[in-house]
Design an enzyme around this catalytic site. Structure first.
Site, mmCIF file in Angstrom:
data_model
loop_
_atom_site.group_PDB
_atom_site.id
_atom_site.type_symbol
_atom_site.label_atom_id
_atom_site.label_comp_id
_atom_site.label_asym_id
_atom_site.label_seq_id
_atom_site.Cartn_x
_atom_site.Cartn_y
_atom_site.Cartn_z
ATOM 1 N N ASN A 12 0.868 -1.174 0.000
ATOM 2 C CA ASN A 12 0.000 0.000 0.000
ATOM 3 C C ASN A 12 0.908 1.229 0.000
ATOM 4 O OD1 ASN A 12 -1.845 2.060 0.487
ATOM 5 N ND2 ASN A 12 -2.966 0.930 2.069
ATOM 6 N N ARG A 93 -2.270 -2.008 -3.735
ATOM 7 C CA ARG A 93 -3.364 -1.042 -3.740
ATOM 8 C C ARG A 93 -3.017 0.042 -4.764
ATOM 9 N NH1 ARG A 93 -4.342 3.957 0.293
ATOM 10 N NH2 ARG A 93 -6.430 4.551 -0.363
ATOM 11 N N HIS A 181 -11.342 4.860 -1.467
ATOM 12 C CA HIS A 181 -11.486 3.982 -0.290
ATOM 13 C C HIS A 181 -12.279 2.713 -0.626
ATOM 14 C CE1 HIS A 181 -10.803 7.706 2.433
ATOM 15 N NE2 HIS A 181 -9.704 6.978 2.376
ATOM 16 N N ARG A 242 -6.373 17.644 3.637
ATOM 17 C CA ARG A 242 -7.133 17.977 2.435
ATOM 18 C C ARG A 242 -8.353 18.815 2.810
ATOM 19 N NH1 ARG A 242 -7.377 11.772 0.657
ATOM 20 N NH2 ARG A 242 -5.152 11.417 0.298
ATOM 21 N N MET A 285 -6.163 14.185 14.570
ATOM 22 C CA MET A 285 -7.350 14.400 15.398
ATOM 23 C C MET A 285 -7.054 14.208 16.882
ATOM 24 S SD MET A 285 -10.543 15.228 15.567
ATOM 25 C CE MET A 285 -11.314 15.057 13.938
ATOM 26 N N ARG A 286 -6.157 13.287 17.218
ATOM 27 C CA ARG A 286 -5.832 13.060 18.623
ATOM 28 C C ARG A 286 -5.242 14.307 19.265
ATOM 29 N NH1 ARG A 286 -2.677 7.661 16.969
ATOM 30 N NH2 ARG A 286 -2.079 9.184 15.380
ATOM 31 N N ILE A 332 -9.978 7.443 12.727
ATOM 32 C CA ILE A 332 -10.824 8.291 13.564
ATOM 33 C C ILE A 332 -12.132 7.584 13.884
ATOM 34 C CG2 ILE A 332 -12.074 10.471 13.664
ATOM 35 C CD1 ILE A 332 -9.954 11.660 11.795
ATOM 36 N N GLU A 382 -7.760 -3.019 4.780
ATOM 37 C CA GLU A 382 -7.500 -2.955 3.343
ATOM 38 C C GLU A 382 -6.475 -3.998 2.903
ATOM 39 O OE1 GLU A 382 -8.275 1.746 2.366
ATOM 40 O OE2 GLU A 382 -6.480 1.200 3.489
#
Length: 420
Positions: A12, A93, A181, A242, A285-286, A332, A382
């Site tokens: 990936n 991928r 995705h 993004r 985010m953390r 997340i 994935e």
């Protein structure tokens, strides 16, 4: 005929990383190793491996100015550890398959030429992905390689969802909503059918893959009806770096007022926006959840993310004529209980009711017993989806459908914002 101890390597490749996993095909597909080369092109590049036993694990610094050096290091390590003939196949991928590729396929010179022509569709991913396939072909010329396309899942979206509202002549050049995705969504739909039954998987479902890259897909009768990412992975909800959807006039405004070039604008919306742009501190985010009480910028970044995801859920409920199941996934979606709670707050009119204790403990089902909509948390995989696709394409079927994908804890994607 299945070879003895067939082993599938999954690759990936991202813009600054190469993640990999090794699966052995026996009675099940068993993940026996996973790891990655992170921060390629930066001074603090690392090479990390996690195996079946602790003695196989390591984390070491390395020098990798580009993907060419990184993949050579990976191939050297594979040969030194297991020998030149250890692999049965490699699955890659590939983010963008364009209008042509809608199924996993063996990689051929003709396909590589097609992907090179498609590179302008996704200049952030495709060049590196092509480089990785070519590197393995040079080192292991007889090793089958399979491309698994992230866009394939959405290939047959309803036409109304595919069309971009620009002059029709561009459609002939392949400009349409593709969606991404897809490997994650394929896995999630298979898992949903397994844990909730076929009827649930055939119902009105919204899947929310929320990680470094974030997108949603609306499902009905087991088929995608619409998805938030579009011609590129930049569209849709705000992400780690993004922007998500923007007013198209912003590009022309910044060109006039700041002499911003097309390349600079692309860099801004892909690498400097989203959570990082709004918070001015972090794309993770953390970090933002830790800082939001003291830093209004962090608080606003989190609030914007949750608000936009909520809007898409509402829009897809309208498009589907209601909602039966909502699934959270990605770094997340799987790990940030407070983000899930904020997204679902106020969606009671759709029939969404969360059970706080279940949500806090990341239970598989986090909705109340009386909620009209089942809200689930499903850990995506994935790499396993790539291995399954390669196994099926090459006839390396495990004797059972069950797959031991929990054998190695997936530390590469377990953080609240780690998964693209």
């Amino acid at each position: 005929m299945k070879p003895n101890n067939a082993r599938i390597l999954t690759i990936n490749g991202g813009s600054s990383s190469i993640k990999f996993a090794l699966f052995e095909v026996g009675d099940t597909l068993q993940r026996i190793m996973a790891g990655g080369i992170e921060r390629i092109g930066l001074p603090d590049t690392t090479f990390r491996v996690e195996g079946l036993s602790q003695k196989d694990d390591f984390l070491r610094p390395m020098t990798a100015p580009d993907h060419t050096v990184a993949v050579v290091t990976l191939m050297d390590w594979i040969e030194e550890r297991s020998g030149r003939d250890a692999l049965t196949a490699v699955g890659h991928r590939v983010v963008h398959g364009g209008p042509k590729y809608s199924q996993p396929q063996r990689i051929t010179p003709a396909m590589v030429e097609d992907l090179q022509r498609l590179s302008p569709f996704d200049p952030e991913h495709l060049p590196e992905e092509i480089l990785l396939t070519e590197a393995f072909q040079r080192r292991f010329p007889d090793l089958p390689q399979v491309a698994c396309f992230d866009t394939a899942f959405h290939h047959d979206l309803p036409r109304v969802a595919q069309i971009l509202p620009i002059p029709r002549r561009y459609e002939a050049q392949g400009l349409r909503r593709y969606g991404f995705h897809g490997l994650s969504y394929t896995f999630l739909m298979e898992e949903l059918a397994g844990v909730a039954g076929t009827e649930a998987a055939q119902g009105r479902v919204v899947l929310a893959h929320l990680g470094n890259g974030a997108s949603l897909v609306a499902m009905r009768d087991g088929k995608p009806m619409d998805t938030s990412m579009s011609f590129t992975p930049t569209a849709g909800v705000p992400m780690s770096t993004r922007s998500g959807d923007l007013d198209p006039g912003l590009g022309w405004y910044l060109a006039r007022t700041e002499n911003m070039s097309v390349k600079q604008f692309s860099d801004m919306v892909n690498f400097e926006s989203g959570l990082l742009g709004v918070s001015e501190t972090s794309s993770d985010m953390r970090d933002l959840l830790d800082r939001e009480i003291q830093d209004v910028r962090a608080a606003e970044a989190v609030e914007l993310f949750c608000y936009q995801v909520k809007k898409w859920i509402g829009a897809y409920a309208a498009a589907l004529g209601g909602l039966d199941t909502l699934v959270f996934s990605g770094g997340i979606g799987e790990n940030a209980a407070s983000v899930r709670a904020r997204i679902c707050k106020g969606l009671g009119f759709l029939g969404i009711e969360l059970e706080a204790s279940r949500n806090t403990t990341h239970a598989h089902v986090i909705s109340t017993a009386t909620s009209r909509v089942a809200v689930r948390v499903i850990r995506t995989d994935e790499e396993l989806m790539i291995a399954r696709s390669v196994s099926q394409l090459l006839g390396l079927y495990p004797s059972t459908k069950e797959t031991e994908h929990e054998t190695i804890s997936q530390n590469t994607c377990s953080g609240a914002a780690a998964q693209d």
